[in-house]
Design an enzyme around this catalytic site. Structure first.
Site, PDB file in Angstrom:
ATOM      1  N   GLU B  66      -7.656  51.146 -11.286  1.00 18.06           N
ATOM      2  CA  GLU B  66      -7.248  51.206  -9.887  1.00 18.06           C
ATOM      3  C   GLU B  66      -7.844  50.064  -9.084  1.00 18.06           C
ATOM      4  O   GLU B  66      -8.969  49.648  -9.326  1.00 18.06           O
ATOM      5  CB  GLU B  66      -7.720  52.519  -9.255  1.00 18.06           C
ATOM      6  N   ASP B 237     -11.903  65.315  -8.327  1.00 23.95           N
ATOM      7  CA  ASP B 237     -11.553  64.069  -7.646  1.00 23.95           C
ATOM      8  C   ASP B 237     -10.368  63.347  -8.250  1.00 23.95           C
ATOM      9  O   ASP B 237     -10.175  62.167  -8.034  1.00 23.95           O
ATOM     10  CB  ASP B 237     -12.765  63.139  -7.605  1.00 23.95           C
TER      11      ASP B 237
END
Lengths: 354, 354
Positions: B66, B237
């Site tokens: 990411e 998360d």
């Protein structure tokens, strides 16, 4: 820090500007251009296997900062690149770039590199690689309009990959043309410096436009473009920046890297959203025709795409072991026990005190 | 390469893992956590001034890579972070990270740094900074469920920022608890090692869950949660990874960093898409209530957001001059004449031959 192993997990090879210049000089500019073109060719042929994320842009009044990621499923790469037209005023570059290559399997970075020089190389290699498919057979002469930072790389790429020997130069600033002629004096080109765009394009098989104006410009008008030429238009590469008169586009068969991006950034931002274009990978894989007759005008509306950076990063990575021009960066934290990051930091203290 | 100027345009300060450890040790872990919390607080209070791009994720079977960019208009930052659950098998970290800070005005990078350690610090600092607004007044005891890499940082952040003195530990693996107790032995905590989650939460003012299971888990069930506690849930998360039973969420007032991201990645992925939540910046700027009574259960559904990395990068940058723990990377090509990139490469050859 020099010349450590390429196989130590927590170290990331870093190619500095200085290392990049050494690599290019050691291998030779033309060999590098040819090498990158081979990686580009291979990657364009497997275009469909790439994850083609649009670039992620952060705009400000001063310019733009972009991240351009892509992946082929095995390797992931991204380029950071900025564009700040006013940077020149403070002695900075308008465009600077760096890039990262990572293993998809582990997510670990395996290369960090400067990409200002590398981008100049890949842009030229892309143009010449594309021209192999589109330029008229036996092309020997090229008009080069815009004699700035990209121009020498374009000339050498078209020489080594296509066999271009005759150059016809024009730049709005004669000092740029002079700089080009100085830099290319011993490269075996027949060079004609021209005083107008019109003069530059006369008799040229290929016309390259690589100008830097950030506005709708008209470097080429319709009457300047004869039948059968290939136009390599790489200077119009962002919204609001074009180089060709619309009428030229209407007479040309237009080839692009990635249609959604080129509609926003390329020459075709002047055209309707459904104006027909062909993606280059389709030509290269035989799924679409390229040049079909010798009176056809072909136009590469080049804007630069993430896959080209990816190819250049792959090429560079493969030169590291051979040239040894890189440093190892201690960029990945590597605790003996992944659950004990805190303990790793504290043990560093103990080590300092020893 | 050490300790060069912070003001040379083409050099980018780089903080290696080793430098990061030196900075943390020199300043002190608790001082760093307090310092980052101050930067976080300041940045959350001006939340609306940030460019909040969603993270750009490249997924594969093995994991995800990411890029998390953000900007406040003056400074631009991004973090590269991977998540690869199987990395442990090959001696690699599951999550590694590095980050970059740049000037918006010029687009030039001004900091490159490891971010594995820095992320651990900012995550703990965020939790404690948030708890200042939500935890019951006079909280002194905290249950810490999950005693992995994040746990010591959480404990020290809650100690220095909130005054937590009593810890009640639980981990599914007693070796992790033992590691924690060893690392925290001299930090002035009263520590109770517990054999069940139930035992750990008994009498705790704050409950922190920081477990690593990548699945819908139920670390806490409804009967374990008494009135008035603050839950700091940071282990759930990503999509498919949660820690709390749905019934707890129904009884809690839920606070999040950035709603669109937390709906996908947080505990509230278990709830309807319109389940009420409050963004923390609203509490911090007085636009929404935080804790309103002492029987209320408050829940921080933390997933980690780009602005937190940005705050941590800003904090780190401001420690460079003071500590001197960085190197200068030759990452930005800097030709004397921007139009003469090719000439710069060739002059490097001349310099080599001198």
């Amino acid at each position: 820090m020099k010349n450590n192993t390429l196989h130590n997990l927590n170290l990331v090879p870093f190619v500095s500007v200085d290392d990049m210049m050494k690599i290019v000089l050691e291998i030779g500019v033309e060999n590098v251009l040819t090498g990158i073109a081979e990686y580009l060719d291979a990657d364009f042929r497997r275009w469909e296997s790439f994850d083609k994320t649009p670039r992620v842009a952060s705009h400000s009044e001063a310019g733009v900062i972009e991240l351009m990621p892509t992946s082929d499923g095995d390797v992931y790469g991204f380029k950071y690149v900025n564009g700040h037209p006013d940077n020149m005023k403070t002695g900075r570059q308008t465009v600077t770039a760096f890039g990262v290559l990572s293993e998809v399997e582990t997510g670990y970075p395996v290369l960090l590199t400067e990409m200002t020089i590398l981008t100049a190389l890949r842009t030229a290699a892309t143009s010449a690689m594309v021209a192999k498919y589109l330029a008229p057979k036996g092309a020997r002469s090229m008009a080069l309009i815009g004699n700035g930072a990209q121009s020498e790389f374009q000339a050498l790429a078209f020489k080594s990959i296509l066999g271009i020997t005759d150059l016809r130069l024009y730049d709005i600033d004669p000092a740029s043309t002079k700089k080009f002629m100085h830099n290319m004096a011993d490269q075996g080109f027949a060079i004609t410096a021209c005083t107008t765009e019109q003069q530059a394009v006369e008799g040229a098989d290929i016309i390259t436009t690589a100008t830097a104006d950030k506005q709708y410009a008209t470097i080429l008008t319709d009457n300047m473009i004869g039948a059968g030429v290939h136009i390599n238009a790489i200077g119009g590469d962002c919204p609001g920046k074009t180089e060709l008169h619309r009428d030229i586009l209407l007479r040309s068969d237009i080839f692009v890297e990635y249609t959604p991006q080129t509609r926003i950034e390329g020459e075709i931002q002047q055209m309707d959203a459904d104006h027909p274009v062909t993606e280059l990978w389709q030509v290269m894989t035989g799924q679409a025709p390229g040049r079909t007759d010798d009176r056809q005008i072909t136009l590469f509306d080049g804007v630069g795409f993430a896959i080209e950076d990816f190819s250049a990063l792959r090429y560079l990575r493969d030169q590291l072991e051979r040239t040894g021009h890189f440093e190892d960066l201690d960029m990945i934290a590597d605790p003996d026990d992944p659950r004990d990051l805190y303990g790793m930091v504290m043990r560093a203290k103990a080590n300092q005190q020893e």
